[in-house]
Design a protein around this motif. Structure first.
Motif: not given
Length: 438
Positions: A52-64
């Motif tokens: 979950x932590x890894x996917x959440x970090x990826x969501x932030x990277x994707x949005x940016x």
């Protein structure tokens, strides 16, 4: 001499971190097969627990990345959802289950009584891997490095910094629960660090760049460290006159649209002139339905391809839903086109004529040459390697998807009992040169 004038000097912090990786790699190469296996299983468990932590970090990277207007192909590579992460974790376990690549005897020869020569596989040492915005590559590279007894220094694209950091911390957490030191893996987060790494000849044994032609060539020109190069993936599919057209359409669609952002998707479709019109009649609606922009030569334009291709299209890696189409007179013209514009990655033929297929496969100088199947099979996981650190398009080995066997070298071990060369030079003794069982 390589040109290092534009490369920054390593900072003391970077030097110390790489030194720690090298020290850990020396201990790792002595670790037993079971210990390295257990390290990978622990890494896999850690990835599951922190998913979950890894996917959440990826969501932030994707949005940016989206806010910055990054193109679709990079966004596709950057995305790491739960299903993609699950596949990556499965790959780690697959690598753990592979045969130990270290200590394999390749030669066992008796030179004289009690003078035995053996050649055995050993780890390379420390790998420096620079790759694009593909956070799942961190998992693949780390698992292959640890399994093969190598330390690894990784630098991913800046677009994936948060995801890569979360992954590396998780993998190090997994290693900390085993006898393998967590600092066998190191993540670099700035371009300055990755460039300065090129000066660390003697501490890093192999640089593996995964990116554009320009990146690979720059690194090759600016380091004394050996470089394993993979740049463009300009892959071709040739549809021969002796073909099953529906099968050819199906293979072409998969080769282009199954995942167009991958380096093993086709960028050019070559069609034999005798079947081109019939093939395109079936294929154009299928490609259109999947959103593929077709660019063709004048002949394929006359058969319904709407956009005229320019000369530059034949040497372009789109990594997108764009496909160039050329009608050729036959096998020889197809081979000439691939020889001129191909990148020696993966090229395929669709034909029911085995003689033509064999000539194509022996003539095309690419790492992967396929018959009646999609180019999308060019992948370490699909080859049964568990994962890959990259695909090498060079002629010398390792070639193609680089798995465990590409991350080891070998040593010659000679064990004697007071033997000296002078006895053989003088003729007092003669070599036996008897091959023993491995």
């Amino acid at each position: 001499m390589k040109n290092l004038s534009t490369i920054p000097e390593p900072s003391n912090d970077l030097y110390q971190r790489v030194l720690e990786v090298r020290k850990s790699s020396k201990e790792l190469c002595l670790a037993s097969d079971d210990k390295r296996k257990q390290a990978l299983f622990s890494m896999a468990e850690a990835l599951n627990s922190r998913a979950d932590e890894i996917v959440d970090a990826n969501i932030i990277d994707l949005r940016k990345a989206e806010d910055e207007g990054i193109n679709k192909s990079l966004l596709a590579r950057l995305k790491l959802d739960h299903s993609k992460l699950l596949v990556a974790v499965e790959g780690v376990r697959k690598v753990a289950g592979l045969q130990d690549p270290i200590g394999l005897s390749q030669l066992n020869r008796e030179l004289d009584s009690d003078l035995i020569l053996e050649r055995c596989t050993v780890p390379l040492g420390v790998l420096g891997v620079i790759f694009e915005a593909r956070p799942d590559a961190v998992i693949q590279i780390a698992s292959l490095a640890i399994r093969s007894g190598n330390g690894a220094i990784l630098k991913g694209g800046s677009e994936a910094t948060l995801t890569n950091t979360a992954i590396i911390k998780t993998l190090q957490e997994g290693l900390s629960k085993t006898s393998v030191k967590s600092n066998a893996l190191c993540l670099l987060t700035s371009r300055e660090e990755s460039m300065a790494m090129l000066r660390l000849d003697g501490l890093i044994d192999l640089i593996i760049p995964r990116g554009s032609n320009e990146l690979v060539r720059f690194i090759q020109d600016n380091t004394s460290i050996p470089v394993l190069g993979h740049a463009d993936g300009i892959c071709h599919l040739y549809i021969d006159s002796h073909c099953d057209i529906p099968q050819g359409v199906r293979i072409a669609l998969d080769s282009k649209t199954q995942y167009s952002a991958a380096c093993n998707s086709i960028e050019t479709l070559l069609l034999h002139e005798s079947i081109a019109e019939q093939f395109l009649k079936q294929a154009i609606p299928e490609f259109s339905e999947r959103g593929v922009l077709l660019k063709g030569d004048k002949v394929s334009n006359s058969f319904g391809v709407a956009t005229l291709a320019e000369k530059s299209d034949w040497s372009t890696e789109y990594l997108d839903l764009i496909l160039s189409i050329k009608v050729v007179s036959g096998l020889e013209e197809a081979l000439e086109h691939i020889d001129q514009y191909g990148s020696r990655h993966t090229d395929a033929i669709v034909t029911n004529n085995l003689q033509i297929a064999e000539k194509f496969m022996m003539s095309v100088n690419s790492a992967g040459v396929y018959h009646n199947c999609s180019t999308r099979f060019a992948d370490g996981f699909r080859y049964g390697f568990g994962a890959e650190v990259g695909i090498s398009t060079q002629t010398l080995p390792p070639r193609g998807p680089v798995g465990l066997e590409g991350l080891v070298t070998y040593k010659y071990f000679l064990r004697g009992n007071g033997h000296i060369a002078a006895d053989f030079v003088s003729g007092k003794k003669s070599f036996i040169h008897k091959d023993l069982s491995l």
